[in-house]
Design a protein around this motif. Structure first.
Motif, mmCIF file in Angstrom:
data_model
loop_
_atom_site.group_PDB
_atom_site.id
_atom_site.type_symbol
_atom_site.label_atom_id
_atom_site.label_comp_id
_atom_site.label_asym_id
_atom_site.label_seq_id
_atom_site.Cartn_x
_atom_site.Cartn_y
_atom_site.Cartn_z
ATOM 1 N N ALA A 73 0.857 -1.194 0.000
ATOM 2 C CA ALA A 73 0.000 0.000 0.000
ATOM 3 C C ALA A 73 0.888 1.238 0.000
ATOM 4 O O ALA A 73 1.970 1.246 0.595
ATOM 5 C CB ALA A 73 -0.897 0.021 1.234
ATOM 6 N N LEU A 74 0.434 2.273 -0.667
ATOM 7 C CA LEU A 74 1.100 3.573 -0.632
ATOM 8 C C LEU A 74 0.549 4.318 0.573
ATOM 9 O O LEU A 74 -0.668 4.458 0.721
ATOM 10 C CB LEU A 74 0.829 4.353 -1.919
ATOM 11 C CG LEU A 74 1.451 5.739 -2.011
ATOM 12 C CD1 LEU A 74 2.971 5.663 -1.938
ATOM 13 C CD2 LEU A 74 1.015 6.416 -3.306
ATOM 14 N N VAL A 75 1.437 4.786 1.445
ATOM 15 C CA VAL A 75 0.984 5.432 2.675
ATOM 16 C C VAL A 75 1.539 6.847 2.781
ATOM 17 O O VAL A 75 2.648 7.140 2.336
ATOM 18 C CB VAL A 75 1.382 4.624 3.932
ATOM 19 C CG1 VAL A 75 0.760 3.246 3.906
ATOM 20 C CG2 VAL A 75 2.876 4.513 4.095
ATOM 21 N N ASN A 76 0.717 7.706 3.374
ATOM 22 C CA ASN A 76 1.162 9.036 3.779
ATOM 23 C C ASN A 76 1.735 8.857 5.179
ATOM 24 O O ASN A 76 1.020 8.467 6.101
ATOM 25 C CB ASN A 76 -0.009 10.020 3.800
ATOM 26 C CG ASN A 76 -0.549 10.274 2.412
ATOM 27 O OD1 ASN A 76 0.201 10.416 1.457
ATOM 28 N ND2 ASN A 76 -1.870 10.311 2.282
ATOM 29 N N LEU A 77 3.024 9.116 5.332
ATOM 30 C CA LEU A 77 3.698 8.889 6.603
ATOM 31 C C LEU A 77 3.264 9.906 7.649
ATOM 32 O O LEU A 77 3.143 11.095 7.359
ATOM 33 C CB LEU A 77 5.210 8.956 6.411
ATOM 34 C CG LEU A 77 5.779 7.905 5.453
ATOM 35 C CD1 LEU A 77 7.242 8.195 5.162
ATOM 36 C CD2 LEU A 77 5.608 6.512 6.032
ATOM 37 N N GLN A 78 3.034 9.430 8.872
ATOM 38 C CA GLN A 78 2.669 10.321 9.976
ATOM 39 C C GLN A 78 3.807 11.295 10.278
ATOM 40 O O GLN A 78 3.577 12.459 10.564
ATOM 41 C CB GLN A 78 2.354 9.511 11.238
ATOM 42 C CG GLN A 78 1.096 8.712 11.137
ATOM 43 C CD GLN A 78 0.883 7.825 12.372
ATOM 44 O OE1 GLN A 78 1.806 7.514 13.112
ATOM 45 N NE2 GLN A 78 -0.353 7.416 12.567
ATOM 46 N N THR A 79 5.022 10.776 10.206
ATOM 47 C CA THR A 79 6.211 11.583 10.435
ATOM 48 C C THR A 79 7.134 11.400 9.240
ATOM 49 O O THR A 79 7.476 10.263 8.900
ATOM 50 C CB THR A 79 6.944 11.116 11.715
ATOM 51 O OG1 THR A 79 6.026 11.154 12.806
ATOM 52 C CG2 THR A 79 8.136 11.989 12.012
ATOM 53 N N PRO A 80 7.526 12.480 8.570
ATOM 54 C CA PRO A 80 8.444 12.334 7.432
ATOM 55 C C PRO A 80 9.720 11.596 7.838
ATOM 56 O O PRO A 80 10.187 11.705 8.964
ATOM 57 C CB PRO A 80 8.752 13.781 7.035
ATOM 58 C CG PRO A 80 7.608 14.575 7.568
ATOM 59 C CD PRO A 80 7.172 13.870 8.820
ATOM 60 N N VAL A 81 10.264 10.835 6.896
ATOM 61 C CA VAL A 81 11.474 10.054 7.131
ATOM 62 C C VAL A 81 12.603 10.662 6.310
ATOM 63 O O VAL A 81 12.435 10.928 5.122
ATOM 64 C CB VAL A 81 11.249 8.582 6.722
ATOM 65 C CG1 VAL A 81 12.538 7.786 6.804
ATOM 66 C CG2 VAL A 81 10.172 7.946 7.569
ATOM 67 N N LYS A 82 13.761 10.868 6.942
ATOM 68 C CA LYS A 82 14.935 11.378 6.247
ATOM 69 C C LYS A 82 15.928 10.239 6.085
ATOM 70 O O LYS A 82 16.258 9.547 7.050
ATOM 71 C CB LYS A 82 15.579 12.528 7.028
ATOM 72 C CG LYS A 82 14.734 13.777 7.020
ATOM 73 C CD LYS A 82 15.437 14.915 7.713
ATOM 74 C CE LYS A 82 14.531 16.143 7.693
ATOM 75 N NZ LYS A 82 15.158 17.300 8.311
#
Length: 155
Positions: free
Chosen positions: A38-47
């Protein structure tokens, strides 16, 4: 003498209780029953650092959930790969494991490769399951929390 006997008895009971639990971990196996993407909108951006050493921030990712039995061995962790591509980081689920892929090109590059597992110094084991992310396309982005909670196999 009685105190010594109690210690021996206690040690024997402990050994009998621990033996079944550790016997299975001497030769652990993984059983992959299925997967979904699934394509997800992350709760917290990942660097993540790129190959050039720059930081790139991701606000979306492909969540790949593997459903099955993946026993943990306290001394040696399981390694996961798709073909010869190691999956360096994965997490646990109540009924399996998951990992994230952050770019569409990387997801497509993994297509057709077989899921493989390794414990400690054992040889890599094939799952017999090949990764076909296109089975779950078109990808509609959903909240990360929703993607984790949806029933297995649902888009």
């Amino acid at each position: 003498m009685k105190k010594w006997w109690n210690i021996v008895l206690l040690a024997a009971m402990l050994a009998a209780a621990v033996a079944p639990a550790t016997a299975g971990s001497l030769n652990p196996t993984a059983e992959l029953r299925g997967y979904d993407v699934a394509l997800v909108n992350l709760q917290t951006p990942v660097k993540i650092a790129t190959a050039e050493g720059r930081q790139k921030e991701y606000r979306q990712a492909y969540l790949v959930r593997l459903h099955g039995s993946f026993p943990a061995d306290g001394a040696e962790l399981m390694r996961l790969a798709l073909g010869d591509q190691p999956i360096p980081e994965y997490g646990g689920l109540p009924d399996g494991i998951y990992f994230m892929v952050f770019e569409t090109a990387a997801l497509n590059k993994l297509a057709g490769r077989e899921f493989r597992f390794q414990y400690g110094s054992q040889e890599w084991r094939s799952s017999g399951v090949h990764f076909e992310p296109s089975r779950f396309a078109p990808f509609m982005a959903m909240p990360e929390e929703q993607a984790f909670k949806r029933p297995f196999g649902e888009k």
